[in-house]
Design a protein around this motif. Structure first.
Motif, mmCIF file in Angstrom:
data_model
loop_
_atom_site.group_PDB
_atom_site.id
_atom_site.type_symbol
_atom_site.label_atom_id
_atom_site.label_comp_id
_atom_site.label_asym_id
_atom_site.label_seq_id
_atom_site.Cartn_x
_atom_site.Cartn_y
_atom_site.Cartn_z
ATOM 1 N N ARG A 1 0.828 -1.214 0.000
ATOM 2 C CA ARG A 1 0.000 0.000 0.000
ATOM 3 C C ARG A 1 0.860 1.261 0.000
ATOM 4 N N LEU A 2 2.049 1.199 0.587
ATOM 5 C CA LEU A 2 2.907 2.372 0.669
ATOM 6 C C LEU A 2 3.780 2.552 -0.569
ATOM 7 N N VAL A 3 4.319 1.460 -1.068
ATOM 8 C CA VAL A 3 5.333 1.547 -2.120
ATOM 9 C C VAL A 3 4.721 1.720 -3.504
ATOM 10 N N ARG A 4 3.634 1.039 -3.807
ATOM 11 C CA ARG A 4 3.087 1.100 -5.164
ATOM 12 C C ARG A 4 2.698 2.503 -5.594
ATOM 13 N N PRO A 5 1.897 3.244 -4.809
ATOM 14 C CA PRO A 5 1.575 4.613 -5.246
ATOM 15 C C PRO A 5 2.798 5.518 -5.324
ATOM 16 N N THR A 6 3.762 5.297 -4.440
ATOM 17 C CA THR A 6 4.976 6.109 -4.451
ATOM 18 C C THR A 6 5.793 5.835 -5.706
ATOM 19 N N THR A 7 5.876 4.577 -6.098
ATOM 20 C CA THR A 7 6.604 4.218 -7.309
ATOM 21 C C THR A 7 6.002 4.897 -8.527
ATOM 22 N N VAL A 8 4.686 4.943 -8.596
ATOM 23 C CA VAL A 8 4.015 5.600 -9.725
ATOM 24 C C VAL A 8 4.408 7.076 -9.785
ATOM 25 N N LEU A 9 4.394 7.758 -8.633
ATOM 26 C CA LEU A 9 4.781 9.167 -8.616
ATOM 27 C C LEU A 9 6.207 9.351 -9.126
ATOM 28 N N LEU A 10 7.134 8.550 -8.631
ATOM 29 C CA LEU A 10 8.530 8.714 -9.023
ATOM 30 C C LEU A 10 8.742 8.413 -10.499
ATOM 31 N N LEU A 11 8.075 7.406 -11.010
ATOM 32 C CA LEU A 11 8.227 7.082 -12.436
ATOM 33 C C LEU A 11 7.625 8.173 -13.318
ATOM 34 N N VAL A 12 6.507 8.739 -12.894
ATOM 35 C CA VAL A 12 5.869 9.793 -13.685
ATOM 36 C C VAL A 12 6.739 11.051 -13.710
ATOM 37 N N VAL A 13 7.274 11.461 -12.549
ATOM 38 C CA VAL A 13 8.093 12.677 -12.534
ATOM 39 C C VAL A 13 9.406 12.451 -13.280
ATOM 40 N N THR A 14 9.933 11.225 -13.239
ATOM 41 C CA THR A 14 11.149 10.932 -14.000
ATOM 42 C C THR A 14 10.875 11.006 -15.494
ATOM 43 N N ALA A 15 9.754 10.428 -15.930
ATOM 44 C CA ALA A 15 9.392 10.500 -17.351
ATOM 45 C C ALA A 15 9.169 11.947 -17.777
ATOM 46 N N GLY A 16 8.501 12.736 -16.910
ATOM 47 C CA GLY A 16 8.303 14.144 -17.228
ATOM 48 C C GLY A 16 9.612 14.897 -17.313
ATOM 49 N N SER A 17 10.561 14.544 -16.461
ATOM 50 C CA SER A 17 11.879 15.181 -16.494
ATOM 51 C C SER A 17 12.608 14.886 -17.793
ATOM 52 N N LEU A 18 12.521 13.643 -18.247
ATOM 53 C CA LEU A 18 13.159 13.279 -19.512
ATOM 54 C C LEU A 18 12.559 14.044 -20.679
ATOM 55 N N VAL A 19 11.227 14.182 -20.659
ATOM 56 C CA VAL A 19 10.568 14.946 -21.715
ATOM 57 C C VAL A 19 11.030 16.404 -21.667
ATOM 58 N N GLY A 20 11.087 16.968 -20.456
ATOM 59 C CA GLY A 20 11.542 18.347 -20.317
ATOM 60 C C GLY A 20 12.980 18.530 -20.769
ATOM 61 N N ARG A 21 13.821 17.574 -20.440
ATOM 62 C CA ARG A 21 15.230 17.665 -20.844
ATOM 63 C C ARG A 21 15.366 17.615 -22.358
ATOM 64 N N LEU A 22 14.595 16.707 -22.991
ATOM 65 C CA LEU A 22 14.636 16.620 -24.455
ATOM 66 C C LEU A 22 14.108 17.899 -25.105
ATOM 67 N N ALA A 23 13.230 18.598 -24.388
ATOM 68 C CA ALA A 23 12.687 19.853 -24.912
ATOM 69 C C ALA A 23 13.623 21.033 -24.645
ATOM 70 N N GLY A 24 14.752 20.772 -23.973
ATOM 71 C CA GLY A 24 15.738 21.816 -23.760
ATOM 72 C C GLY A 24 15.632 22.551 -22.442
ATOM 73 N N VAL A 25 14.831 22.046 -21.504
ATOM 74 C CA VAL A 25 14.710 22.705 -20.204
ATOM 75 C C VAL A 25 15.988 22.467 -19.407
ATOM 76 N N ASP A 26 16.446 23.504 -18.718
ATOM 77 C CA ASP A 26 17.669 23.412 -17.914
ATOM 78 C C ASP A 26 17.498 22.376 -16.800
ATOM 79 N N SER A 27 18.566 21.595 -16.562
ATOM 80 C CA SER A 27 18.489 20.517 -15.580
ATOM 81 C C SER A 27 18.242 21.040 -14.167
ATOM 82 N N ALA A 28 18.754 22.227 -13.852
ATOM 83 C CA ALA A 28 18.501 22.804 -12.536
ATOM 84 C C ALA A 28 17.035 23.168 -12.367
ATOM 85 N N GLU A 29 16.415 23.663 -13.443
ATOM 86 C CA GLU A 29 14.989 23.987 -13.382
ATOM 87 C C GLU A 29 14.160 22.716 -13.227
#
Length: 472
Positions: free
Chosen positions: A105-133
């Motif tokens: 119950r604790l780990v599954r929803p947390t894993t989804v959040l981390l995977l989603v933000v990581t995927a969003g970060s990759l998309v942002g990086r490919l779009a040229g967003v600064d890594s610090a931002e």
């Protein structure tokens, strides 16, 4: 809604509904508090920046005594974890099986959040967003994980701590409070590392009181047989006094100590982190926060009877059941809702006024909160089913082929390693500054540690050929 009505209708008459209500009410206060004090604006260079309104609203800092309800989470968590552990043992399960089931119950929803933000970060990086931002956005969205890391650690220690509770009772939380005091003395003397243990012992102290509450509640329940009575009596020791006199004493003494520590003593009045303060009451927990926990416990006990009468009505109880079905999802994603709203407003280069404390600023808090509520509802609709459908794992039945021949001792060690890696991953993420250049948003070490731990726990939970379900 149909599922919520079904779950509400199946509620046992002996269930302590007040615990579920407190969990739901606490999450609502946390979300409302965070949303209200969050201010996002543009700096002189036109870049997005954010800060806490409490930096300017000095007069509002005592109000954080109402909105800092993380101690309530650990209190009701202690009750719930004790109830679940005792029930598991009565079914013949081991502590390791309970830990594995609890991790789902604790780990599954947390894993989804981390995977989603990581995927969003990759998309942002490919779009040229600064890594610090990218890191700034992800760091803000994952602020709730600092609390979750402490809670998961406390869950991992529950079998050991509950055994100590049954043996020596209130000696355990008293000892933990003394350790918090020693850590605070270290901080006051300029030796900050001495308070490192407060991150866990402070929350453990509150969690132990939840055990005592569960013992008191169990003592009130009727038993079905003499054998059940004998076993129940062995589980009951060191109960929390539930009378109004005790409740009033906790409230008044806790409030007096809290005032002495903050108004007279060296602790800040705010129970939520404010930049620039010498001490932080919540990270790690301080004596002042423990005094606040005593105040909250006294108030909880004073309101218990009228709250229980209210919760016997169908509509309030269905609302509580509905929130609790997705309570972790709400907590994990409520700051992501801010990211989504700010991102949308930034596209048109418009943000609410940042002149904190003015009439205009307060007026704009209303549509700000309303918009965030709509966005969070959408996020919960998308990701809530992950938590709501968390299946009861077939732990201890027929394990995965790869892990089927593990000895009980090795399975316990691997479970501890899994929990440790998950906590380490969350802590690493919380310790890395928000302006660090992280292309993935999350520090690679944090992501790897977390995923290794979560994967290991998933393997240990996985059945090879399902033959039934057991509690999680």
């Amino acid at each position: 809604m149909r599922r919520v009505r079904m779950l509400a209708g199946r509620t046992s008459a002996q269930r302590e509904r007040y615990v579920d209500f407190l969990r739901a009410a606490a999450i609502a206060l946390v979300v409302l508090g965070h949303w209200t004090v969050t201010v996002v604006t543009y700096d002189r260079s036109g870049n997005l920046t954010g800060f806490s309104a409490l930096t300017d609203l000095v007069w509002a800092r005592p109000i954080t005594w109402l909105f800092q309800v993380i101690p309530v989470f650990f209190l009701v968590g202690g009750f719930a974890n004790a109830a679940s552990l005792v029930s598991s043992r009565m079914r013949g399960q081991t502590a390791t099986q309970w830990l594995l089931a609890r991790s789902g119950r604790l780990v599954r929803p947390t894993t989804v959040l981390l995977l989603v933000v990581t995927a969003g970060s990759l998309v942002g990086r490919l779009a040229g967003v600064d890594s610090a931002e990218i890191r700034t956005v992800v760091g803000f969205a994952t602020i709730p994980l600092w609390f979750l890391s402490a809670y998961i650690a406390v869950v991992a220690l529950t079998p050991v701590m509950y055994r100590l509770h049954r043996r020596v009772g209130f000696v355990v939380p008293v000892t933990l409070v003394l350790l918090v005091a020693l850590g605070d003395i270290g901080r006051l003397l300029g030796h900050g590392p001495l308070s490192g243990g407060n991150f866990i012992v402070g929350w453990l102290a509150i969690h132990q009181i939840g055990f005592a509450w569960y013992d008191s509640f169990s003592a009130e329940k009727p038993t079905m047989s003499p054998a059940g009575e004998d076993r129940r009596q062995r589980l009951l020791s060191h109960r929390l006094p539930m009378g109004r006199r005790t409740a009033a004493l906790l409230f008044l003494v806790g409030f007096a100590v809290l005032c002495l520590l903050t108004v007279v003593g060296p602790y800040p009045i705010s129970m939520i982190t404010v930049p620039g303060e010498r001490l932080d009451n919540s990270s790690p927990p301080s004596l002042a926060l423990l005094a606040l926990a005593a105040v909250q416990l006294g108030l909880i006990l004073l309101l218990r009877r009228p709250a229980e009468r209210m919760l016997r009505r169908s509509r309030p109880w269905r609302a509580v059941v509905g929130v609790n079905a997705v309570v972790l999802t709400v907590f994990l994603w409520h700051l992501s809702a801010v990211v989504v709203l700010v991102g949308g407003l930034n596209l048109v280069h418009w943000l609410p006024p940042s002149s904190v404390g003015t009439g205009t600023w307060w007026a704009w808090r209303v549509p700000w909160l309303a918009a965030l509520a709509v966005i969070l509802a959408g996020l919960v609709a998308i990701f809530g089913p992950v938590e709501a459908r968390t299946a009861r794992s077939a732990v201890g039945r027929r394990p995965a082929r790869l892990l089927g021949r593990l000895t009980p001792t090795l399975r316990t060690v691997l479970t501890a390693v899994g929990y440790g890696a998950v906590v380490a991953g969350l802590l690493i993420n919380s310790s890395v500054r928000m302006s660090a250049p992280e292309p993935l948003g999350l520090p690679p070490g944090a992501l790897v540690a977390y995923l290794v731990g979560a994967g290991l726990l998933r393997l240990l939970r996985s059945p090879y050929g399902r033959t039934g379900r057991s509690g999680s």
